[in-house]
Design an enzyme around this catalytic site. Sequence first.
Site, short mmCIF file in Angstrom:
data_model
loop_
_atom_site.label_atom_id
_atom_site.label_comp_id
_atom_site.label_asym_id
_atom_site.label_seq_id
_atom_site.Cartn_x
_atom_site.Cartn_y
_atom_site.Cartn_z
NE ARG A 99 -24.89 12.45 5.99
CZ ARG A 99 -25.02 11.20 5.61
NH1 ARG A 99 -23.96 10.46 5.35
NH2 ARG A 99 -26.22 10.63 5.52
CE LYS A 134 -1.30 8.69 -7.77
NZ LYS A 134 -1.44 7.93 -9.02
CE LYS A 166 5.86 9.97 -8.15
NZ LYS A 166 5.46 8.56 -8.20
CD GLU A 196 7.65 6.89 -11.37
OE1 GLU A 196 7.71 7.67 -12.35
OE2 GLU A 196 6.93 7.10 -10.37
CG ASP A 217 4.86 4.73 -13.44
OD1 ASP A 217 3.84 4.52 -12.78
OD2 ASP A 217 5.03 5.75 -14.13
#
Length: 285
Positions: A99, A134, A166, A196, A217
């Site tokens: 597994r 992410k 950002k 950004e 963005d």
Amino acid sequence: MVLPLFYIDDVIKTALREDINYLDTTTDLMIAEDARSTARFLAKAEGTLCGMDIALRVFALLDDTFTAEVYAKDGDRVKPGDVLAEVAGKTRALLKGERTALNLLQHLSGVATATARAVALTAGTNASIADTRKTLPGLRAMQKYAVVTGGGRNHRYNLSDGAMLKDNHIDAAGGIPQAVALIRQKLGHMVKLEVETRNLDEVGQALEAGADVIMLDNMDCAAMTAAVELCAKKRPGAGRPLLEASGGITAETLRAVAETGVDIVSIGALTHSVTALDISMKIAK
């Protein structure tokens, strides 16, 4: 791209501890300690293989007599019915590691497959496909390796790799000019700065401030096309910043985004929402 063995082993050992704990109740009570078996890894879907050596390392850590014949390597296109590898070793080790090995192999192959599809959709354009931060905790390097295996490129590995202003950084500083001025005072000469932006006005501000990379963005294609034209006009030639499209890009919209003329399309879904590639391991009767 080569992942260090100590990192691979740490990930595998963490997964094995989580799965086996101290006893495999089924295997340890049923299978004789000296029993040996052979098994095959089989593709059950079409896609791009990734993580074969990592999967086999699982069994090597459980069984020092484990051997393998490998027929497909990372980056190979596989189809249903393909035999990817044949392995042999202690039956207990094969059953205990199955597994963990499949979880890693299926997931990484899923990432590579999704990336290869995105790369194919943008073929002939100026845009390259990149990942994001992410990623799943503990698996970032493996997932980014899978993106490269699928033909993509890596964005930052971590917050130390580059400076990226950002929206929250910009809002906290009072605007793009202020944020860029503050960070440029201390930013090393080897470190690039990405800003950004949310609209064309902010693109213009980032241009004036001297950003090395400008992220577009969640902009629509018309706005991205205008941003490409603006950057080419204001800072032509080698001085033009790289333009990165990001935010909500899907397979249906990817080609249109790439055709706006952006340099990079970053897609978080390559790692955070990927579908595992169906691969099985079958022990010989």
